[in-house]
Design an enzyme around this catalytic site. Structure first.
Site, PDB file in Angstrom:
ATOM      1  N   CYS A 191     -48.971  18.866 -25.377  1.00  0.00           N
ATOM      2  CA  CYS A 191     -47.757  18.894 -26.233  1.00  0.00           C
ATOM      3  C   CYS A 191     -46.992  17.628 -25.698  1.00  0.00           C
ATOM      4  CB  CYS A 191     -46.798  20.016 -26.383  1.00  0.00           C
ATOM      5  SG  CYS A 191     -48.360  21.715 -25.749  1.00  0.00           S
ATOM      6  N   ASP A 192     -46.082  17.207 -24.779  1.00  0.00           N
ATOM      7  CA  ASP A 192     -45.326  16.508 -24.616  1.00  0.00           C
ATOM      8  C   ASP A 192     -45.532  15.138 -24.231  1.00  0.00           C
ATOM      9  OD1 ASP A 192     -43.748  19.073 -25.011  1.00  0.00           O
ATOM     10  OD2 ASP A 192     -43.762  19.718 -22.805  1.00  0.00           O
ATOM     11  N   CYS A 218     -46.658  21.616 -20.218  1.00  0.00           N
ATOM     12  CA  CYS A 218     -47.507  21.008 -21.656  1.00  0.00           C
ATOM     13  C   CYS A 218     -47.326  19.591 -21.492  1.00  0.00           C
ATOM     14  CB  CYS A 218     -47.995  22.203 -22.783  1.00  0.00           C
ATOM     15  SG  CYS A 218     -49.689  21.209 -24.256  1.00  0.00           S
TER      16      CYS A 218
END
Ligand code: NDP
Length: 274
Positions: free
Chosen positions: A96-97, A93
């Site tokens: 997200c990261d 992701c």
């Protein structure tokens, strides 16, 4: 929840951020009286009716009808190094990261809309994004392809496969191979992102609910009905063809209408018996 910009949902002419769109969906559902509970369903007992759902907090919900809308989860390449370094530079992701890799070089695998979207997201944070595509073309929609191919700091490697994620305790690079020439090269990178599709989240329903060999729930033609009466499935857990938020929302509406009709038919039966 983990998508960045959703550009293809009607009603959002300027696009919308995924989590924000979910928040708006939630608000709208609550306005019509939906009781939302944030739990994991462990199993469902289909041998009795109403069906009984067991939740991860130990509680149970009995229901005349169930709509399964559990979607699909990210797929992995299956490399030992990918698993070992998961969370230490390996991620599925970018949204997200990605922030952790600001100013660093990264590699992303995949050629679909997810890979393109994530590569574009990373290209705004990282000096170079190396994109590994196993064929000689991208599967993504034309608009996403054009954006990726125009972006100067996204370097696409065609006909290329990942052999190994390099690094002991954290990612330091990725070894890839051209599947035409068999030439191997090592790319220096701090992050390795996998964006190669998804697996339907249906295992908790098996073997009761019929699925195909990939785990997608089988629904009747022109319907969201499963093999169990009163159980309906919609969205990515039953759709491997379109897999769009808008088609998922459409099939969600079909499931709601069919569930309502089913519950009404039970009430009519009960009235006749009385
Ligand atoms: P897709 O299944 O569409 O694409 C997966 C990609 O990963 C393909 O390029 C595939 O290659 C590649 N791949 C699969 N397995 C491997 C492997 N083992 N090694 C290397 N490469 C691999 O998945 P997506 O998640 O990208 O998209 C799913 C759906 O969601 C699509 O319908 C898409 O349009 C939609 N979507 C829309 C977005 C938007 O509109 N903003 C954003 C994200 C998704 P190959 O082509 O060779 O099979």
């Amino acid at each position: 929840m983990i998508t960045n910009d959703v550009e293809n949902f009607p009603g959002y002419p300027k696009g919308i951020n995924g989590p924000q769109m979910m928040e708006e969906f939630k608000e709208q559902a609550v306005r019509f009286g939906t009781d939302i509970r944030f739990n994991q369903v462990i199993e469902i007992d289909f041998s009795q009716h109403p069906y009984v759902m067991k939740l991860d907090n130990g509680s149970e919900i009995a229901s005349d009808s169930i709509i399964v809308a559990t979607g699909a989860s990210a797929k992995w390449l299956g490399l030992e190094s990918e698993q070992r370094l998961n969370g230490s530079g390996v991620s599925a992701c970018a949204v997200c990261d990605g922030f952790f890799y600001r100013g660093k070089e990264v590699v992303i695998v995949g050629g679909g809309d997810s890979a393109c979207e994530e590569a574009l997201y990373l290209s705004n944070l990282c000096p170079t994004v190396h994109m590994i595509v196993r064929k000689d073309h991208l599967r993504a929609s034309q608009i996403m392809q054009d954006r990726v191919l125009k972006k100067e700091n996204i370097k696409v490697y065609w006909n290329t496969e990942t052999l190994e994620v390099l690094g002991e305790n954290e990612v330091v690079g990725v070894k890839v191979m051209n599947n035409h020439t068999t030439e191997e090269i090592e790319l220096k990178a701090d992050g390795f992102f996998v964006a190669i599709g998804h697996t339907p989240n249906s295992s908790f329903l098996q073997p009761d609910i019929q699925t195909d060999e990939q785990g997608y729930i089988i629904t009747k033609s022109d319907s969201t009905e499963t093999n169990i009466p009163g159980v309906f499935a919609c969205g990515d857990v039953q759709d491997k063809k379109f897999r769009q938020a808008v088609t998922a929302a459409g099939s969600g509406c079909m499931a709601a209408l069919e569930a309502e009709k089913y519950v009404m038919s039970l009430e009519i039966k009960l009235e006749k018996q009385l």
